[in-house]
Design a protein around this motif. Structure first.
Motif, PDB file in Angstrom:
ATOM      1  N   ALA A 155     -49.829  48.993  10.605  1.00 14.19           N
ATOM      2  CA  ALA A 155     -49.278  50.286  11.019  1.00 14.19           C
ATOM      3  C   ALA A 155     -48.197  50.740  10.053  1.00 14.19           C
ATOM      4  CB  ALA A 155     -48.724  50.198  12.437  1.00 14.19           C
ATOM      5  N   GLN A 156     -47.341  49.836   9.611  1.00  8.16           N
ATOM      6  CA  GLN A 156     -46.312  50.190   8.644  1.00  8.16           C
ATOM      7  C   GLN A 156     -46.949  50.750   7.372  1.00  8.16           C
ATOM      8  OE1 GLN A 156     -44.111  47.036   6.596  1.00  8.16           O
ATOM      9  NE2 GLN A 156     -42.186  48.110   7.050  1.00  8.16           N
ATOM     10  N   ASN A 157     -47.977  50.094   6.887  1.00  5.21           N
ATOM     11  CA  ASN A 157     -48.652  50.568   5.670  1.00  5.21           C
ATOM     12  C   ASN A 157     -49.230  51.963   5.861  1.00  5.21           C
ATOM     13  OD1 ASN A 157     -48.116  48.163   4.315  1.00  5.21           O
ATOM     14  ND2 ASN A 157     -50.067  47.238   4.871  1.00  5.21           N
ATOM     15  N   ARG A 158     -49.924  52.177   6.977  1.00 11.42           N
ATOM     16  CA  ARG A 158     -50.592  53.459   7.218  1.00 11.42           C
ATOM     17  C   ARG A 158     -49.589  54.595   7.399  1.00 11.42           C
ATOM     18  NH1 ARG A 158     -52.353  53.597  11.676  1.00 11.42           N
ATOM     19  NH2 ARG A 158     -52.163  51.491  12.559  1.00 11.42           N
ATOM     20  N   ILE A 159     -48.540  54.345   8.169  1.00 10.97           N
ATOM     21  CA  ILE A 159     -47.570  55.404   8.462  1.00 10.97           C
ATOM     22  C   ILE A 159     -46.771  55.762   7.208  1.00 10.97           C
ATOM     23  CG2 ILE A 159     -45.490  55.943   9.797  1.00 10.97           C
ATOM     24  CD1 ILE A 159     -46.776  54.201  12.063  1.00 10.97           C
ATOM     25  N   VAL A 160     -46.358  54.768   6.451  1.00 10.31           N
ATOM     26  CA  VAL A 160     -45.630  55.030   5.212  1.00 10.31           C
ATOM     27  C   VAL A 160     -46.497  55.852   4.256  1.00 10.31           C
ATOM     28  CG1 VAL A 160     -44.817  53.901   3.106  1.00 10.31           C
ATOM     29  CG2 VAL A 160     -43.999  53.126   5.333  1.00 10.31           C
ATOM     30  N   ALA A 161     -47.765  55.494   4.112  1.00  4.03           N
ATOM     31  CA  ALA A 161     -48.653  56.234   3.213  1.00  4.03           C
ATOM     32  C   ALA A 161     -48.822  57.675   3.666  1.00  4.03           C
ATOM     33  CB  ALA A 161     -50.016  55.538   3.142  1.00  4.03           C
ATOM     34  N   ALA A 162     -48.964  57.892   4.985  1.00  2.00           N
ATOM     35  CA  ALA A 162     -49.147  59.251   5.507  1.00  2.00           C
ATOM     36  C   ALA A 162     -47.894  60.097   5.308  1.00  2.00           C
ATOM     37  CB  ALA A 162     -49.517  59.190   6.990  1.00  2.00           C
ATOM     38  N   VAL A 163     -46.721  59.505   5.504  1.00  2.00           N
ATOM     39  CA  VAL A 163     -45.467  60.240   5.342  1.00  2.00           C
ATOM     40  C   VAL A 163     -45.236  60.572   3.872  1.00  2.00           C
ATOM     41  CG1 VAL A 163     -42.958  60.064   5.567  1.00  2.00           C
ATOM     42  CG2 VAL A 163     -44.437  59.352   7.450  1.00  2.00           C
ATOM     43  N   GLU A 164     -45.505  59.635   2.977  1.00  2.00           N
ATOM     44  CA  GLU A 164     -45.356  59.921   1.554  1.00  2.00           C
ATOM     45  C   GLU A 164     -46.291  61.042   1.112  1.00  2.00           C
ATOM     46  OE1 GLU A 164     -43.772  55.772  -0.504  1.00  2.00           O
ATOM     47  OE2 GLU A 164     -45.897  56.333  -0.671  1.00  2.00           O
ATOM     48  N   GLU A 165     -47.512  61.022   1.619  1.00  2.00           N
ATOM     49  CA  GLU A 165     -48.459  62.076   1.255  1.00  2.00           C
ATOM     50  C   GLU A 165     -47.984  63.432   1.750  1.00  2.00           C
ATOM     51  OE1 GLU A 165     -53.225  63.190   1.738  1.00  2.00           O
ATOM     52  OE2 GLU A 165     -52.392  61.440   2.766  1.00  2.00           O
ATOM     53  N   GLU A 166     -47.477  63.488   2.964  1.00  2.33           N
ATOM     54  CA  GLU A 166     -47.001  64.748   3.511  1.00  2.33           C
ATOM     55  C   GLU A 166     -45.748  65.225   2.793  1.00  2.33           C
ATOM     56  OE1 GLU A 166     -46.871  68.155   5.456  1.00  2.33           O
ATOM     57  OE2 GLU A 166     -48.482  66.692   5.737  1.00  2.33           O
ATOM     58  N   ASP A 167     -44.866  64.306   2.430  1.00  2.00           N
ATOM     59  CA  ASP A 167     -43.630  64.694   1.758  1.00  2.00           C
ATOM     60  C   ASP A 167     -43.903  65.226   0.352  1.00  2.00           C
ATOM     61  OD1 ASP A 167     -40.446  64.212   2.086  1.00  2.00           O
ATOM     62  OD2 ASP A 167     -41.061  63.941   0.002  1.00  2.00           O
ATOM     63  N   GLY A 168     -44.787  64.565  -0.362  1.00  2.00           N
ATOM     64  CA  GLY A 168     -45.174  65.048  -1.677  1.00  2.00           C
ATOM     65  C   GLY A 168     -44.290  64.601  -2.823  1.00  2.00           C
ATOM     66  N   GLU A 169     -43.055  64.215  -2.519  1.00  2.00           N
ATOM     67  CA  GLU A 169     -42.124  63.800  -3.574  1.00  2.00           C
ATOM     68  C   GLU A 169     -41.448  62.467  -3.261  1.00  2.00           C
ATOM     69  OE1 GLU A 169     -39.267  66.834  -4.398  1.00  2.00           O
ATOM     70  OE2 GLU A 169     -40.767  68.322  -4.995  1.00  2.00           O
ATOM     71  N   GLY A 170     -41.018  62.287  -2.025  1.00  2.93           N
ATOM     72  CA  GLY A 170     -40.262  61.093  -1.668  1.00  2.93           C
ATOM     73  C   GLY A 170     -41.112  59.835  -1.676  1.00  2.93           C
ATOM     74  N   LYS A 171     -40.494  58.709  -2.034  1.00  2.84           N
ATOM     75  CA  LYS A 171     -41.137  57.410  -2.028  1.00  2.84           C
ATOM     76  C   LYS A 171     -40.277  56.418  -1.250  1.00  2.84           C
ATOM     77  CE  LYS A 171     -44.629  58.602  -4.597  1.00  2.84           C
ATOM     78  NZ  LYS A 171     -45.999  58.662  -4.026  1.00  2.84           N
ATOM     79  N   PHE A 172     -40.933  55.532  -0.519  1.00  2.00           N
ATOM     80  CA  PHE A 172     -40.229  54.523   0.266  1.00  2.00           C
ATOM     81  C   PHE A 172     -39.820  53.346  -0.623  1.00  2.00           C
ATOM     82  CE2 PHE A 172     -42.197  56.840   3.662  1.00  2.00           C
ATOM     83  CZ  PHE A 172     -41.407  56.625   4.783  1.00  2.00           C
ATOM     84  N   ARG A 173     -38.593  52.915  -0.464  1.00  2.00           N
ATOM     85  CA  ARG A 173     -38.122  51.662  -1.063  1.00  2.00           C
ATOM     86  C   ARG A 173     -38.440  50.533  -0.097  1.00  2.00           C
ATOM     87  NH1 ARG A 173     -31.798  50.046  -2.447  1.00  2.00           N
ATOM     88  NH2 ARG A 173     -32.063  47.782  -2.176  1.00  2.00           N
ATOM     89  N   GLU A 174     -38.898  49.403  -0.617  1.00  2.00           N
ATOM     90  CA  GLU A 174     -39.245  48.259   0.224  1.00  2.00           C
ATOM     91  C   GLU A 174     -38.299  47.096  -0.039  1.00  2.00           C
ATOM     92  OE1 GLU A 174     -43.412  46.822   1.324  1.00  2.00           O
ATOM     93  OE2 GLU A 174     -42.844  45.422  -0.273  1.00  2.00           O
ATOM     94  N   ASP A 175     -37.767  46.516   1.043  1.00  2.00           N
ATOM     95  CA  ASP A 175     -36.952  45.305   0.969  1.00  2.00           C
ATOM     96  C   ASP A 175     -37.525  44.287   1.947  1.00  2.00           C
ATOM     97  OD1 ASP A 175     -34.857  46.170  -0.863  1.00  2.00           O
ATOM     98  OD2 ASP A 175     -34.243  47.520   0.743  1.00  2.00           O
ATOM     99  N   ALA A 176     -37.619  43.049   1.516  1.00  2.00           N
ATOM    100  CA  ALA A 176     -38.139  41.982   2.375  1.00  2.00           C
ATOM    101  C   ALA A 176     -37.142  40.835   2.416  1.00  2.00           C
ATOM    102  CB  ALA A 176     -39.493  41.488   1.863  1.00  2.00           C
ATOM    103  N   TRP A 177     -37.097  40.140   3.544  1.00  2.00           N
ATOM    104  CA  TRP A 177     -36.197  39.002   3.686  1.00  2.00           C
ATOM    105  C   TRP A 177     -36.826  37.967   4.604  1.00  2.00           C
ATOM    106  CZ3 TRP A 177     -35.792  43.498   6.324  1.00  2.00           C
ATOM    107  CH2 TRP A 177     -35.669  43.451   7.710  1.00  2.00           C
ATOM    108  N   ALA A 178     -36.287  36.774   4.550  1.00  2.00           N
ATOM    109  CA  ALA A 178     -36.748  35.679   5.404  1.00  2.00           C
ATOM    110  C   ALA A 178     -35.531  34.961   5.957  1.00  2.00           C
ATOM    111  CB  ALA A 178     -37.616  34.705   4.606  1.00  2.00           C
ATOM    112  N   ARG A 179     -35.743  34.238   7.048  1.00  2.00           N
ATOM    113  CA  ARG A 179     -34.687  33.417   7.626  1.00  2.00           C
ATOM    114  C   ARG A 179     -35.036  31.946   7.394  1.00  2.00           C
ATOM    115  NH1 ARG A 179     -31.367  36.695  10.617  1.00  2.00           N
ATOM    116  NH2 ARG A 179     -32.279  38.647  11.343  1.00  2.00           N
TER     117      ARG A 179
END
Length: 357
Positions: A60-84
């Protein structure tokens, strides 16, 4: 009259879990790359409910981020990952300064921790279970996984949207039985009332609810109206949606299917509203009104939202916890509102929840 007692139980449980998790969750470590899974024991957990739910929220994260980026047309999401160190972690994706969205975030997390037996007993309302009283050490192991998002568009006529879907379980420990439940929902926060928009948004979630139980929508719509109340303002932060917690009254697969369909309806319910309004003309006064409504959004999130307070009280990653806050907001002292204005209509709708569908 049963629903309020369920919410009270849920709030009590959340309070105990927050306090317990503060000493039962380890500090995160940032990762150079994003792992395929955040599960601690991938071989044994991947085919069970934990693995299934993680795959659902990651997809769901992948699909929603892709749809929002497509609609925005310019903005891109920054990704950060972490572990415990003890297992689990998270992936945050945040876009700032887009053409359509001023700020948008979608985060997933997988958490392993422990809670004291007395916290479990209080949360479950069961004083008969064994635990600390018999000298056992340690605490009740728990697992939580979820996805959450908030999106703040630039145009004051395009609404802010929030969703959160989560799965929580405790493991059997020293005679204390394991438990599980689902929670979450999707809600909308416009700065101006557009009845057609609200019929669309609420209609999508009524359809999703009706596909699983006709009693769901009226129950969960009322729950959202109650949950998103900013008590010190006596206003809801927005115009509602659906919200549920402690859902475990039927087989896991049935609730998982409902949560999955509700999560899958996010883009269908929300993006058409942004497409409709992203290019609407607006005045400086209307932009200032949007900023003030964002101020109330901030107040609610920091004072009442259980997800935010859970993160703050469990030493979570602060940037991910606060990604829900808008990039800009405004607070005026005693701002006047013309009682005949569109702004007053929004206040009335937030004070007196309406039936949209």
């Amino acid at each position: 009259m049963q629903r309020p007692s369920v919410r009270s139980k849920s709030e009590e449980r959340s309070s105990h879990i927050m306090r317990a998790a503060a000493v039962g969750i380890e500090k995160e470590e940032m990762l150079a790359s994003t792992p395929d899974s955040l599960l601690r024991e991938q071989s044994s957990e991947s085919e069970g409910i934990r693995g299934r739910f993680e795959r659902i929220i990651r997809d769901a994260q992948n699909r929603i981020v892709a749809a929002v980026e497509e609609e925005d047309g310019e903005g891109k999401f920054r990704e950060d990952a972490w572990a415990r160190p003890g297992g689990g972690g998270g992936v945050s994706r945040v876009m700032q300064g887009g053409k359509v969205w001023e700020k948008a975030g979608v985060g997933v997390s997988v958490v392993y921790g422990t809670m004291p037996p007395e916290a479990y007993r209080a949360a479950k309302g069961n004083n008969s279970v064994n635990g600390a009283s018999n000298g056992a050490s340690g605490g009740v192991p728990f697992f939580a996984a979820g996805i959450s998002s908030v999106m703040h568009p630039r145009n004051p006529f395009a609404p802010t949207m929030h969703f959160n879907y989560r799965y929580f379980e405790t493991e059997e420990w020293n005679g204390i039985p394991g438990q599980w439940w689902f929670g979450g929902g999707t809600d909308i926060t416009p700065s101006y009332v557009d009845e057609e928009d609200m019929r669309h948004f609420h209609g999508i979630y009524k359809r999703v609810c009706d596909n699983h139980d006709p009693a769901y929508y009226p129950k969960f719509k009322q729950w959202a109206d109650d949950y998103f109340l900013c008590k010190h303002r006596n206003q809801r932060r927005g115009l509602g949606g659906i919200f549920f917690d402690d859902l475990n009254d039927r087989p896991q697969d049935e609730i998982l299917a409902f949560s999955t369909e509700a999560l899958g309806a996010v883009t269908e319910s929300y993006l058409p509203l942004v497409q409709k309004h992203k290019n609407d003309p607006f005045t400086e006064q209307q932009k200032e009104w949007q900023q003030m409504r964002r101020g109330l959004y901030v107040e609610y999130n920091l004072v009442y939202d259980r997800g935010t307070t859970f993160g703050l009280k469990t030493a979570g990653r602060i940037e991910s916890i606060l990604m829900s806050l808008p990039l800009t907001a405004r607070w005026e002292y005693c701002p006047p509102v013309d009682p005949t204005s569109p702004e007053a209509e929004l206040v009335d709708a937030c004070t007196n929840p309406r039936t949209w569908v």
